[in-house]
Design a protein around this motif. Sequence first.
Motif, mmCIF file in Angstrom:
data_model
loop_
_atom_site.group_PDB
_atom_site.id
_atom_site.type_symbol
_atom_site.label_atom_id
_atom_site.label_comp_id
_atom_site.label_asym_id
_atom_site.label_seq_id
_atom_site.Cartn_x
_atom_site.Cartn_y
_atom_site.Cartn_z
ATOM 1 N N TRP A 136 16.199 -7.372 0.412
ATOM 2 C CA TRP A 136 16.084 -6.440 -1.100
ATOM 3 C C TRP A 136 15.973 -4.626 -0.332
ATOM 4 O O TRP A 136 15.392 -5.788 1.055
ATOM 5 C CB TRP A 136 15.421 -6.386 -2.191
ATOM 6 N N LEU A 185 6.570 -1.914 -1.103
ATOM 7 C CA LEU A 185 6.308 -3.206 -1.941
ATOM 8 C C LEU A 185 6.449 -2.653 -3.599
ATOM 9 O O LEU A 185 7.147 -3.352 -4.202
ATOM 10 C CB LEU A 185 5.929 -4.276 -1.738
ATOM 11 N N ARG A 212 2.698 -14.007 2.455
ATOM 12 C CA ARG A 212 4.462 -13.945 3.573
ATOM 13 C C ARG A 212 3.151 -14.492 5.044
ATOM 14 O O ARG A 212 4.361 -15.084 5.518
ATOM 15 C CB ARG A 212 5.187 -12.491 4.193
ATOM 16 N N ASN A 269 9.348 -1.336 -5.441
ATOM 17 C CA ASN A 269 10.392 -2.226 -5.500
ATOM 18 C C ASN A 269 9.872 -3.498 -6.252
ATOM 19 O O ASN A 269 10.337 -4.082 -6.754
ATOM 20 C CB ASN A 269 10.836 -2.746 -4.281
ATOM 21 N N SER A 298 9.949 -13.908 6.952
ATOM 22 C CA SER A 298 10.461 -12.955 6.419
ATOM 23 C C SER A 298 10.442 -11.975 7.510
ATOM 24 O O SER A 298 8.894 -11.326 7.988
ATOM 25 C CB SER A 298 9.355 -12.329 5.196
ATOM 26 N N GLU A 318 13.210 -5.224 2.201
ATOM 27 C CA GLU A 318 12.834 -6.414 3.331
ATOM 28 C C GLU A 318 13.673 -7.972 3.311
ATOM 29 O O GLU A 318 14.703 -7.925 2.825
ATOM 30 C CB GLU A 318 11.563 -7.479 2.399
ATOM 31 N N ILE A 323 6.665 -4.960 -6.627
ATOM 32 C CA ILE A 323 6.262 -6.414 -6.100
ATOM 33 C C ILE A 323 5.040 -5.474 -5.653
ATOM 34 O O ILE A 323 4.244 -4.900 -4.646
ATOM 35 C CB ILE A 323 6.766 -6.499 -4.262
ATOM 36 N N THR A 324 4.198 -5.917 -6.738
ATOM 37 C CA THR A 324 2.261 -5.641 -7.084
ATOM 38 C C THR A 324 1.897 -6.127 -6.779
ATOM 39 O O THR A 324 0.338 -6.161 -6.931
ATOM 40 C CB THR A 324 2.357 -4.372 -7.883
ATOM 41 N N ASP A 325 2.111 -7.887 -6.749
ATOM 42 C CA ASP A 325 0.978 -8.308 -5.925
ATOM 43 C C ASP A 325 0.295 -8.526 -4.781
ATOM 44 O O ASP A 325 1.087 -8.174 -4.122
ATOM 45 C CB ASP A 325 2.026 -10.303 -6.126
ATOM 46 N N ARG A 385 2.719 -2.176 1.869
ATOM 47 C CA ARG A 385 2.172 -2.392 0.024
ATOM 48 C C ARG A 385 2.356 -1.090 -1.049
ATOM 49 O O ARG A 385 3.686 -1.594 -1.745
ATOM 50 C CB ARG A 385 0.608 -2.578 -0.481
ATOM 51 N N TYR A 406 1.506 -10.653 -1.714
ATOM 52 C CA TYR A 406 2.697 -10.810 -1.347
ATOM 53 C C TYR A 406 2.330 -10.738 0.071
ATOM 54 O O TYR A 406 2.710 -12.021 0.441
ATOM 55 C CB TYR A 406 3.279 -9.840 -1.987
#
Length: 114
Positions: A83, A28, A42, A31, A53, A67, A33-35, A25, A38
């Motif tokens: 990315w 992530l 995946r 980049n 992924s 990723e 991506i803070t959900d 996390r 997430y």
Amino acid sequence: MEAIEINAGAWYLRALRADERIDDRPALAANGITDPEYVTRRRTQWAEESRFSWAVCEPTTAELVAEIGVTPRRDGTAEIESWALPGHREALDVAEPAVRRFAEGALGLRPDPA
């Protein structure tokens, strides 16, 4: 299907993780991506075979630097998306051909041209 690990030479590809041993996390979030769901999403997508992924990782530390994902289409083709964190584009340059081979050989998909 359970997540499959791939050895891509200097890089190690594994499922995204957020557990007591490895937590992707922070990388992530770096980049954008803070959900909080997430990583769970995946994992579910692997089980449903709706998207595959991989965390592209430094092999000695298992630290996520990129990723890459494969999204199958009904017509047997697949989209590959990726990315990388700044300074780690070379990880994707090595990982993408390995993921393309996996998509073709193991999944029977035809990835979009690079």
